[in-house]
Scaffold this motif. Structure first.
Motif, PDB file in Angstrom:
ATOM      1  N   TYR A  53      62.892-110.662 -10.954  1.00  0.00           N
ATOM      2  CA  TYR A  53      62.784-112.171 -10.128  1.00  0.00           C
ATOM      3  C   TYR A  53      61.034-111.642  -9.974  1.00  0.00           C
ATOM      4  O   TYR A  53      60.899-111.095 -10.536  1.00  0.00           O
ATOM      5  N   ALA A  54      60.428-112.757  -8.577  1.00  0.00           N
ATOM      6  CA  ALA A  54      59.492-112.201  -8.176  1.00  0.00           C
ATOM      7  C   ALA A  54      59.269-112.850  -6.990  1.00  0.00           C
ATOM      8  O   ALA A  54      59.743-114.352  -5.958  1.00  0.00           O
ATOM      9  N   PRO A  55      58.395-111.992  -5.970  1.00  0.00           N
ATOM     10  CA  PRO A  55      58.682-112.294  -4.524  1.00  0.00           C
ATOM     11  C   PRO A  55      58.457-113.428  -4.439  1.00  0.00           C
ATOM     12  O   PRO A  55      58.211-114.643  -3.370  1.00  0.00           O
ATOM     13  N   TRP A  56      57.284-114.341  -4.971  1.00  0.00           N
ATOM     14  CA  TRP A  56      56.710-115.780  -4.702  1.00  0.00           C
ATOM     15  C   TRP A  56      57.507-117.009  -4.414  1.00  0.00           C
ATOM     16  O   TRP A  56      57.261-118.136  -4.464  1.00  0.00           O
ATOM     17  N   CYS A  57      58.266-116.809  -5.620  1.00  0.00           N
ATOM     18  CA  CYS A  57      59.523-117.479  -6.609  1.00  0.00           C
ATOM     19  C   CYS A  57      60.375-118.228  -5.050  1.00  0.00           C
ATOM     20  O   CYS A  57      60.946-117.834  -4.798  1.00  0.00           O
ATOM     21  N   GLY A  58      60.186-119.265  -5.169  1.00  0.00           N
ATOM     22  CA  GLY A  58      60.954-119.952  -4.309  1.00  0.00           C
ATOM     23  C   GLY A  58      62.960-119.997  -4.358  1.00  0.00           C
ATOM     24  O   GLY A  58      63.166-120.024  -3.803  1.00  0.00           O
ATOM     25  N   HIS A  59      62.982-120.583  -6.298  1.00  0.00           N
ATOM     26  CA  HIS A  59      64.486-120.494  -6.876  1.00  0.00           C
ATOM     27  C   HIS A  59      64.966-118.873  -6.206  1.00  0.00           C
ATOM     28  O   HIS A  59      65.619-118.676  -6.175  1.00  0.00           O
ATOM     29  N   CYS A  60      64.015-118.284  -6.643  1.00  0.00           N
ATOM     30  CA  CYS A  60      64.652-116.307  -5.854  1.00  0.00           C
ATOM     31  C   CYS A  60      65.212-116.175  -4.716  1.00  0.00           C
ATOM     32  O   CYS A  60      65.627-115.761  -4.429  1.00  0.00           O
ATOM     33  N   LYS A  61      63.965-116.794  -4.148  1.00  0.00           N
ATOM     34  CA  LYS A  61      63.758-116.819  -2.380  1.00  0.00           C
ATOM     35  C   LYS A  61      65.294-117.468  -1.704  1.00  0.00           C
ATOM     36  O   LYS A  61      66.217-116.239  -1.636  1.00  0.00           O
ATOM     37  N   ASP A  68      72.624-110.902  -3.016  1.00  0.00           N
ATOM     38  CA  ASP A  68      73.565-110.086  -1.973  1.00  0.00           C
ATOM     39  C   ASP A  68      74.410-110.023  -1.863  1.00  0.00           C
ATOM     40  O   ASP A  68      75.589-109.099  -2.123  1.00  0.00           O
ATOM     41  N   LYS A  69      74.754-111.310  -1.760  1.00  0.00           N
ATOM     42  CA  LYS A  69      76.408-110.806  -0.907  1.00  0.00           C
ATOM     43  C   LYS A  69      77.665-111.077  -1.932  1.00  0.00           C
ATOM     44  O   LYS A  69      78.959-110.585  -2.193  1.00  0.00           O
ATOM     45  N   ALA A  70      77.249-111.677  -3.087  1.00  0.00           N
ATOM     46  CA  ALA A  70      78.280-110.670  -4.535  1.00  0.00           C
ATOM     47  C   ALA A  70      78.087-109.460  -4.741  1.00  0.00           C
ATOM     48  O   ALA A  70      79.501-109.165  -5.220  1.00  0.00           O
ATOM     49  N   ALA A  71      77.042-109.128  -4.252  1.00  0.00           N
ATOM     50  CA  ALA A  71      77.122-107.356  -4.508  1.00  0.00           C
ATOM     51  C   ALA A  71      78.009-106.550  -3.576  1.00  0.00           C
ATOM     52  O   ALA A  71      78.034-105.366  -4.434  1.00  0.00           O
ATOM     53  N   THR A  72      77.675-106.889  -2.450  1.00  0.00           N
ATOM     54  CA  THR A  72      79.302-106.066  -1.836  1.00  0.00           C
ATOM     55  C   THR A  72      80.539-106.348  -2.704  1.00  0.00           C
ATOM     56  O   THR A  72      80.969-105.636  -2.506  1.00  0.00           O
ATOM     57  N   ARG A  73      80.654-107.892  -2.698  1.00  0.00           N
ATOM     58  CA  ARG A  73      81.994-107.852  -2.818  1.00  0.00           C
ATOM     59  C   ARG A  73      82.640-107.317  -3.928  1.00  0.00           C
ATOM     60  O   ARG A  73      83.385-106.966  -4.539  1.00  0.00           O
ATOM     61  N   ALA A  81      72.008-105.135  -9.953  1.00  0.00           N
ATOM     62  CA  ALA A  81      70.358-105.024  -9.461  1.00  0.00           C
ATOM     63  C   ALA A  81      69.410-105.340  -9.673  1.00  0.00           C
ATOM     64  O   ALA A  81      69.491-107.035  -9.527  1.00  0.00           O
ATOM     65  N   LYS A  82      68.327-105.831  -9.286  1.00  0.00           N
ATOM     66  CA  LYS A  82      67.378-106.203  -9.234  1.00  0.00           C
ATOM     67  C   LYS A  82      65.946-106.073  -9.925  1.00  0.00           C
ATOM     68  O   LYS A  82      65.615-104.266  -9.822  1.00  0.00           O
ATOM     69  N   VAL A  83      65.114-106.641 -10.437  1.00  0.00           N
ATOM     70  CA  VAL A  83      63.502-106.123 -10.916  1.00  0.00           C
ATOM     71  C   VAL A  83      62.725-106.908  -9.989  1.00  0.00           C
ATOM     72  O   VAL A  83      62.409-108.239 -10.718  1.00  0.00           O
ATOM     73  N   ASP A  84      61.734-106.300 -10.150  1.00  0.00           N
ATOM     74  CA  ASP A  84      60.195-107.178  -9.122  1.00  0.00           C
ATOM     75  C   ASP A  84      59.320-107.033 -10.835  1.00  0.00           C
ATOM     76  O   ASP A  84      59.097-105.742 -10.697  1.00  0.00           O
ATOM     77  N   GLY A  99      61.053-116.557 -17.256  1.00  0.00           N
ATOM     78  CA  GLY A  99      61.185-117.273 -15.443  1.00  0.00           C
ATOM     79  C   GLY A  99      61.924-116.590 -14.626  1.00  0.00           C
ATOM     80  O   GLY A  99      62.588-115.539 -14.975  1.00  0.00           O
ATOM     81  N   TYR A 100      61.631-116.932 -14.022  1.00  0.00           N
ATOM     82  CA  TYR A 100      62.140-116.898 -13.030  1.00  0.00           C
ATOM     83  C   TYR A 100      63.178-117.846 -11.811  1.00  0.00           C
ATOM     84  O   TYR A 100      62.823-118.857 -11.473  1.00  0.00           O
ATOM     85  N   PRO A 101      64.043-117.494 -11.321  1.00  0.00           N
ATOM     86  CA  PRO A 101      64.854-115.632 -11.264  1.00  0.00           C
ATOM     87  C   PRO A 101      65.368-115.936 -13.372  1.00  0.00           C
ATOM     88  O   PRO A 101      66.577-117.052 -13.071  1.00  0.00           O
ATOM     89  N   THR A 102      65.411-114.757 -14.145  1.00  0.00           N
ATOM     90  CA  THR A 102      66.866-114.464 -15.205  1.00  0.00           C
ATOM     91  C   THR A 102      67.335-113.487 -14.823  1.00  0.00           C
ATOM     92  O   THR A 102      66.624-112.771 -13.878  1.00  0.00           O
ATOM     93  N   LEU A 103      68.813-113.280 -15.303  1.00  0.00           N
ATOM     94  CA  LEU A 103      69.800-113.107 -15.006  1.00  0.00           C
ATOM     95  C   LEU A 103      70.487-112.253 -16.198  1.00  0.00           C
ATOM     96  O   LEU A 103      70.561-113.965 -16.727  1.00  0.00           O
ATOM     97  N   LYS A 104      70.362-111.442 -16.470  1.00  0.00           N
ATOM     98  CA  LYS A 104      71.173-110.534 -17.680  1.00  0.00           C
ATOM     99  C   LYS A 104      72.242-110.242 -16.695  1.00  0.00           C
ATOM    100  O   LYS A 104      72.372-109.423 -16.993  1.00  0.00           O
TER     101      LYS A 104
END
Length: 453
Positions: A53-61, A68-73, A81-84, A99-104
């Motif tokens: 992700y990128a901190p400025w990315c609206g879709h990332c926000k 975060d909720k899924a991580a807890t469950r 995990a996440k990488v800036d 592109g952001y966010p990209t999930l792998k």
């Protein structure tokens, strides 16, 4: 007094933290990785979902709280995990992030597959739960086999003569590639396949027990030359059978062909017998008409209420407890069965006879035709140029006019209304005129003057 003042900031800090304990816990459940530690930390997890992700990315926000909720469950079963990428560009570049966010999805630090699932906490949770465990379950006994195939979804089981053969290796590679879509298991004991008609190496496709019926076999055998491609085609062509259960998740794969669907109060979790009552009647017609190029399915009416109303004009009060029946062709033509679905299935048969005879009237979603068009369009006074507009949300868009965003503009030449040209130019008057001058088949009249083309 001084002592009390010094203690106050600590008290306030504790109070603020206690207001948001779950949010703090959720963020801690997401592992933060970077260039220096990605390889070292990721190799310690069997299955890990990484968000680039990128901190400025609206879709990332927007994704962040759901992630975060899924991580807890998923804590304890799948690591999130996440990488800036603005701070750790080397890692993001290495994995082709553009592109952001990209999930792998990673397995023991290896880039295994892109994440193509939902972006909600619940969706991420259910999707990633399916990623846990091996790509293919090793079955050793008949009991193992029965336990595996007694499942809500279909099961693909490879039967092999040993644990180190080339065919088993190819099967395992296919399982690794296709595990997001199908359930895989394998055995090195040929005896487990004998009762299902397999006496040599092959693959068994077990359709879900809930969809068992008298019109087709519940087990399909694959004994062709095994490759990833041939196995994928075999599963694709046989997994659904004559009349699959259409869901929101699989509807796109079913609609690549002309499709009849019966919508009713279907619930295979709580009422298998009741759900199969109407399905059996559809199955009877499917066994007769499926060779004529039409596929069949059943669906839970509640899952498609908006679609039934918006795409077919069927209100929730229409039909009562009886099924709604529609046909949607791969070209987008739509038909509805107006006659009440009779329990003997004869009304459905009449509907199909009319469909194949071309006697049915297509359903076309349309706003009322305006009595007159008086709005001024300042573009051209040429009587041969018609400027028109359509509300794509409230009208069916004709075939050939692909609308993905608004506004979308097309030019339809004379005699070629079904071969429109998409307009990609500017939005100023001079841009439109320049485009028309290049595409029109006659001299364009602008403001009373003719322009040679």
């Amino acid at each position: 007094m001084a002592a009390a003042i010094r203690l106050l900031p600590a008290a306030v800090t504790l109070a603020l933290l206690s207001c948001f304990p779950s949010a703090v816990s959720s963020r801690r459940d997401v592992l933060e990785l970077g260039d220096a530690d990605f390889d070292y930390l990721s190799t310690g997890h069997e299955t890990m979902l990484v968000k680039f992700y990128a901190p400025w990315c609206g879709h990332c926000k927007k994704l962040a709280p759901e992630f975060d909720k899924a991580a807890t469950r998923l804590k304890g079963s799948v690591q999130l995990a996440k990488v800036d990428c603005t701070a750790h560009s080397e890692t993001c570049g290495r994995f082709g992030v553009s592109g952001y966010p990209t999930l792998k999805i990673f397995r023991y630090g290896r880039d295994s597959a892109p994440y193509d699932g939902p972006r909600s906490a619940d969706g991420i949770y259910h999707y990633m739960k399916k990623q846990t465990g091996p790509d293919s379950v090793h079955l050793k006994t008949e009991e193992d086999l029965q336990t595996f195939i007694t499942h809500y979804d279909a099961s693909v089981v490879g039967v092999f003569s040993g644990a180190d053969g080339a065919h088993l290796s190819e099967f395992l590679r296919a399982a690794a590639l296709l595990r997001e879509q199908f359930r895989f298991a394998h055995t090195a004991d040929l005896k487990l396949g004998e009762k299902h008609g397999v006496k040599s190496e092959g693959v068994l496709l077990f359709r879900p027990p809930r969809l068992s019926n008298k019109f087709e076999e519940n087990v399909v055998v694959f004994q062709d030359f095994l490759t990833i491609g041939s196995l994928r085609r075999f599963i694709r062509d046989n997994i659904y059978g004559l009349c699959p259960h259409m869901t929101v998740e699989n509807r796109d794969s079913l609609r690549v062909r002309d499709l009849l669907t019966a919508y009713y109060d279907l619930d295979f979790h709580r009422n298998i017998r009741g759900s199969n009552y109407w399905r059996n009647r559809v199955m009877k017609m499917a066994s007769t008409f499926s060779r004529r190029g039409l596929t069949f399915s059943v669906a839970n009416k509640k899952d498609f209420l908006f679609e039934l109303e918006d795409d077919f004009g069927l209100g929730t009060s229409d039909g009562g407890e009886l099924p709604f029946v529609t046909i949607r062709t791969k070209l987008g033509h739509k038909y509805t069965m107006r006659e009440e679905f009779t329990r003997d299935g004869q009304s459905l048969e009449r509907f199909l006879d009319d469909y194949f005879a071309g006697r049915l009237k297509r359903y076309i979603k349309s706003e009322p035709v305006p009595e007159r068009n008086t709005a001024a369009v300042k573009l051209s006074s040429d009587p041969n140029i018609v400027i028109a507009k359509m509300n794509a949300a409230d009208n069916d868009v004709p075939l050939g006019y692909d609308v993905q965003g608004y506004p979308t503009m097309y030019f339809a030449p004379v005699g070629k209304k079904d071969e429109p040209i998409r307009y990609e130019g500017g939005r100023e008057l001079r841009d439109f005129l320049k485009f028309l001058e290049s595409e029109a088949s006659h001299r364009l009249v602008v403001g009373g003057l003719k322009t040679e083309l």
